[in-house]
Design an enzyme around this catalytic site. Structure first.
Site, PDB file in Angstrom:
ATOM      1  N   ARG A   1       0.831  -1.203   0.000  1.00 46.23           N
ATOM      2  CA  ARG A   1       0.000   0.000   0.000  1.00 46.23           C
ATOM      3  C   ARG A   1       0.872   1.263   0.000  1.00 46.23           C
ATOM      4  O   ARG A   1       0.981   1.963  -1.001  1.00 46.23           O
ATOM      5  CB  ARG A   1      -0.935   0.001   1.223  1.00 46.23           C
ATOM      6  CG  ARG A   1      -2.050   1.076   1.152  1.00 46.23           C
ATOM      7  CD  ARG A   1      -1.649   2.450   1.611  1.00 46.23           C
ATOM      8  NE  ARG A   1      -1.168   2.489   2.983  1.00 46.23           N
ATOM      9  CZ  ARG A   1      -0.674   3.582   3.554  1.00 46.23           C
ATOM     10  NH1 ARG A   1      -0.572   4.712   2.864  1.00 46.23           N
ATOM     11  NH2 ARG A   1      -0.237   3.553   4.803  1.00 46.23           N
ATOM     12  N   ASP A   2       1.525   1.527   1.101  1.00 42.20           N
ATOM     13  CA  ASP A   2       2.309   2.754   1.235  1.00 42.20           C
ATOM     14  C   ASP A   2       3.482   2.766   0.268  1.00 42.20           C
ATOM     15  O   ASP A   2       3.892   3.815  -0.236  1.00 42.20           O
ATOM     16  CB  ASP A   2       2.818   2.878   2.676  1.00 42.20           C
ATOM     17  CG  ASP A   2       3.166   4.301   3.059  1.00 42.20           C
ATOM     18  OD1 ASP A   2       2.924   5.203   2.243  1.00 42.20           O
ATOM     19  OD2 ASP A   2       3.675   4.508   4.174  1.00 42.20           O
TER      20      ASP A   2
ATOM     21  N   HIS B   1       6.252   4.567  12.657  1.00 45.02           N
ATOM     22  CA  HIS B   1       6.192   4.540  11.188  1.00 45.02           C
ATOM     23  C   HIS B   1       7.205   5.563  10.688  1.00 45.02           C
ATOM     24  O   HIS B   1       6.919   6.762  10.621  1.00 45.02           O
ATOM     25  CB  HIS B   1       4.776   4.901  10.732  1.00 45.02           C
ATOM     26  CG  HIS B   1       4.575   4.855   9.250  1.00 45.02           C
ATOM     27  ND1 HIS B   1       3.834   3.869   8.629  1.00 45.02           N
ATOM     28  CD2 HIS B   1       5.006   5.680   8.251  1.00 45.02           C
ATOM     29  CE1 HIS B   1       3.808   4.094   7.317  1.00 45.02           C
ATOM     30  NE2 HIS B   1       4.515   5.200   7.072  1.00 45.02           N
TER      31      HIS B   1
ATOM     32  N   HIS C   1      10.153   7.060   7.927  1.00 45.45           N
ATOM     33  CA  HIS C   1      10.699   7.138   6.582  1.00 45.45           C
ATOM     34  C   HIS C   1      12.186   7.455   6.688  1.00 45.45           C
ATOM     35  O   HIS C   1      12.636   8.019   7.678  1.00 45.45           O
ATOM     36  CB  HIS C   1       9.965   8.204   5.759  1.00 45.45           C
ATOM     37  CG  HIS C   1       8.589   7.791   5.349  1.00 45.45           C
ATOM     38  ND1 HIS C   1       8.145   7.850   4.050  1.00 45.45           N
ATOM     39  CD2 HIS C   1       7.546   7.308   6.057  1.00 45.45           C
ATOM     40  CE1 HIS C   1       6.889   7.409   3.979  1.00 45.45           C
ATOM     41  NE2 HIS C   1       6.499   7.080   5.195  1.00 45.45           N
TER      42      HIS C   1
ATOM     43  N   CYS D   1       5.023   9.779   0.029  1.00 46.84           N
ATOM     44  CA  CYS D   1       3.641  10.260   0.149  1.00 46.84           C
ATOM     45  C   CYS D   1       3.350  11.226  -0.986  1.00 46.84           C
ATOM     46  O   CYS D   1       4.089  12.194  -1.183  1.00 46.84           O
ATOM     47  CB  CYS D   1       3.436  10.965   1.493  1.00 46.84           C
ATOM     48  SG  CYS D   1       1.808  11.733   1.674  1.00 46.84           S
TER      49      CYS D   1
END
Length: 310
Positions: free
Chosen positions: A11-12, A203, A205, A236
């Site tokens: 997904r991400d 979460h 990055h 994103c």
């Protein structure tokens, strides 16, 4: 000591790729992730395909997920319509999302933070009534691409609101990869005063190369659940310059080296990373993946053409 890994690559990871994988390719990737021992996989997102065309096949993918009793699959949903689509596909878990930053929330969801709460509350109420599990995401906790520094009180407010809606876990996101270990210590030390460590996840990055260091800092604060993406895929669409999530391969390598158990086979994880790298046709950011592939290449015997010229 056990650490849970939530694989968000399907997904991400894939939502920001220019090359769109086919549904069968995505399903095979998810199969490989499950075969590697990952027990939590975020398979897709039921947002409007107009906004995330890379995941327009969410229904097809989620209806064809490999049946493994030990694996929990989930998908992102923005509202009741997304929840209905996820339920029709047989999913038993969904994730709600919003930002700690007002501007990012407006860009991402087209609503203010206060306008988002009722929508998510209604969605969570319906999901829980259907017997589904509900996870929550808070984005831009450590910094916003539009506003810069985000006050900690924003994160505390959004996190507590999500908990009050009945989410079982809140994932605290460094969406643009600006966090440092000191910030991570400060944020989680504050949040655990409101929410138990068992209900918080990290979460991160790796935009500025601090992703794994931030995991280590969160571990020091008692966090034992982390999101990661196969190969380090990610980014994103509404956070310019944000690079991929921390790599699942790198995360597992580090955790195993620190004595934590994950239940994940690093060897099979590398195979999944190599598969998606081949599909995308470019080298992925995962350092462990690239090291393993380089080592594998060195081990292969050189082919020699007989008779001089090939």
């Amino acid at each position: 000591m056990q650490v849970q890994i939530v694989e968000v690559g399907p997904r991400d990871g894939l939502q920001n790729e220019q090359k769109v994988l086919s549904a069968p390719e995505k399903i095979r990737l998810i199969e490989m992730l499950a075969e590697a021992g990952l027990q939590r996989v975020e398979a897709s997102s039921f947002v409007n395909p107009k906004w995330i065309p890379q995941l327009a096949d969410a229904g097809e993918v989620c209806r064809s997920l490999p049946h493994q009793s030990r694996v929990r699959y989930s998908a992102l949903v923005p509202n009741l319509k997304g929840l209905e689509r996820a339920r029709e596909c047989g999913l038993t878990e969904v994730a709600l999302f919003m930002s700690a930053s007002e501007t990012h929330n407006l860009k991402n969801i087209n609503k203010s933070i206060e306008e988002t709460f009722p929508v998510l509350r209604e969605t969570a109420r319906e999901a829980l009534a259907l017997g589904m599990r509900v996870r929550g995401y808070v984005s831009t906790v450590f910094g916003c691409p539009y506003e810069g520094e985000v006050p900690l009180d924003n994160t505390r407010k959004v996190t507590n609101e999500l908990i009050s809606m009945g989410v079982y876990e809140v994932s605290i996101g460094d969406t643009i990869g600006v966090a440092t270990p000191l910030q991570v210590h400060q944020v989680f030390a504050a949040l655990v005063k409101d929410v138990t460590t068992e209900r918080l996840a990290g979460h991160f990055h790796d935009t500025r190369g601090t992703g794994l260091a931030n995991v280590a800092a969160a571990l020091d604060e008692g966090i034992r659940i982390f999101d990661s993406s196969i190969g380090g895929l990610g980014g994103c669409p509404y956070a310019p310059g944000a690079s991929g999530n921390i790599s699942s391969e790198d995360l597992v390598y580090m955790l195993h080296g620190m004595g934590y158990e994950t239940g994940v086979s690093l060897e099979k994880l590398v195979e999944a990373g190599a598969y998606v790298q081949q599909l995308l046709g470019r080298a992925l950011p995962s350092k462990v993946l690239q090291a393993a592939l380089a080592q594998s290449h060195r081990r292969q015997p050189e082919s020699r053409a007989e008779g001089g010229k090939a």
